[in-house]
Design an enzyme around this catalytic site. Structure first.
Site: not given
Ligand code: F6P
Length: 360
Positions: A78, A117, A141, A176, A183-184, A236, A286
């Site tokens: 951020k 980014g 990602d 089930r 994520m991604g 996601e 992560r």
């Molecule tokens: O871009 C990497 C990522 O892990 C995405 O896969 C996920 O949507 C996002 O970052 C989550 O971000 P944060 O750490 O702000 O929750």
């Protein structure tokens, strides 16, 4: 003459960041005799007074560090210095502070490790300040353009595959349908790769449309063939059938991706004769210990980035193409992202394995 280089990690963390910092530091110190400065928390370390920076030495990397997830320099997703959000919610342009921080450090070049980014931010900083920049792609990602493998991606796929390995026995024990949300961001690479490796029956990615009726029919087919359970992987950012996004509003006011697994679980429960459960894998993708492949890619990228600085090839990003390392102009990467193509060979493989990947 190059004497001093800086290095920072930017955007979300991932497996392999410590390994790439180590590789760049080793190459710069051992082979070129340079000084290396690690900038803390992305570009945020540069707006602090005094600067939040440490001189990296070989002994920092003697022990366990390259085996560890995360980044010991800290990072920030951020911290865009051009649009920095203050505590009171207002937006401030702090880019001049970042640039003066870089000048104070008297850096000859900066290595920025980030996703598309972060590369966009670095491109703007480069234009404004004239800093000599080399980028290294990292993101679970795997959506950086012109780059087949980003640092962190392999570890994330591995975690998701392990999760499927652990979900299968409990799915079978309870008859089930298990849904794993991964994520991604806007790309389906983690879901597609882990889904195939982890034996999923259904893989849903944002790039391919699905229908709930086809999903239900696929599950019923599996059950009538004699298997009592099913595994689904969903990325996601897959949308609900009506096209709306599944999101969660957090207490900080931000709306983030999340909830598509629960939506699918409810819809499948309603439409089939099967009980559903949902696992949202989240940030374990992560923070896991980096796989050998991420450590290797990180080592290769780190050394190559330093070599680019030695050759005075700036505004380049190190990339992995055709089973080897090369580099590409920053402009071709900054702010641009890739997604899974329908003609991706793994789509054919998934279909060949009888996996439902959407209505194609
Ligand atoms: O871009 C990497 C990522 O892990 C995405 O896969 C996920 O949507 C996002 O970052 C989550 O971000 P944060 O750490 O702000 O929750």
């Amino acid at each position: 003459m190059t004497n001093r280089i800086g290095i920072l990690t930017s955007g979300g963390d991932c497996g392999g960041l410590n390994a790439v910092i180590r590789a760049a530091t080793f190459r710069a110190i051992k082979d070129y005799g340079w000084q290396v400065y690690g900038i803390k928390d992305g570009t945020l370390g540069l707006i602090k007074d005094p600067l939040d920076v440490i001189e990296l030495r070989l002994e920092h990397f003697d022990g366990h560090l390259m085996r560890m997830g995360g980044t010991f320099l800290g990072t920030n997703n951020k911290g865009n210095p051009f649009r920095y959000k203050q505590k009171n919610g207002s937006i401030k342009d702090l880019s001049s502070k970042v640039i003066s921080g870089l000048h104070k450090l008297k850096l000859d070049a900066l290595i920025g490790i980030g996703g598309d980014g972060s590369m966009k931010i670095m491109q703007k900083l480069t234009k404004k300040s004239g800093i000599n920049f080399v980028g290294i792609p990292k993101t679970i990602d795997n959506d950086v353009m012109h780059n087949e493998l980003s640092i962190g991606y392999d570890t994330a796929v591995d975690v998701a595959t392990n999760a499927l390995d652990m979900l299968q026995p409990t799915a079978a024990s309870h008859r089930r349908t298990m849904i794993l949300e991964v994520m991604g961001r806007d790309a389906g690479y983690i879901a597609l790769n882990a889904g195939i490796a982890g034996g999923a029956d259904i893989i849903l990615i944002p790039e391919i449309k699905y229908s709930l009726s086809s999903i239900s029919a696929h599950i019923e087919k599996i059950r009538s063939a004699g298997r009592n359970h099913a595994l689904i992987v969903v990325a996601e950012s897959v949308r609900k059938e009506n096209g709306s996004r599944a999101t969660i509003k957090y207490i900080d006011g931000e709306v983030r991706l999340g909830g598509i697994g629960t939506y699918l679980g409810d819809e499948i429960y309603r439409r089939t004769n099967t009980e559903t459960r949902v696992t949202v894998l989240g940030h374990v993708q992560r923070g896991a210990q980096p796989t050998h492949r991420d450590r290797l890619i990180a080592s290769v990228f780190g050394v190559h980035a330093v070599d680019l600085i030695f050759q005075k090839k700036f505004n380049r990003v190190v990339v992995w193409q055709n089973r080897g390392v090369t580099d590409i102009d920053l402009n071709q990467i900054a702010g641009k992202s890739k997604t899974v193509k329908i003609k991706d060979p793994l789509i054919k493989v998934a279909k060949g394995l009888g996996i439902y990947v959407g209505d194609i």
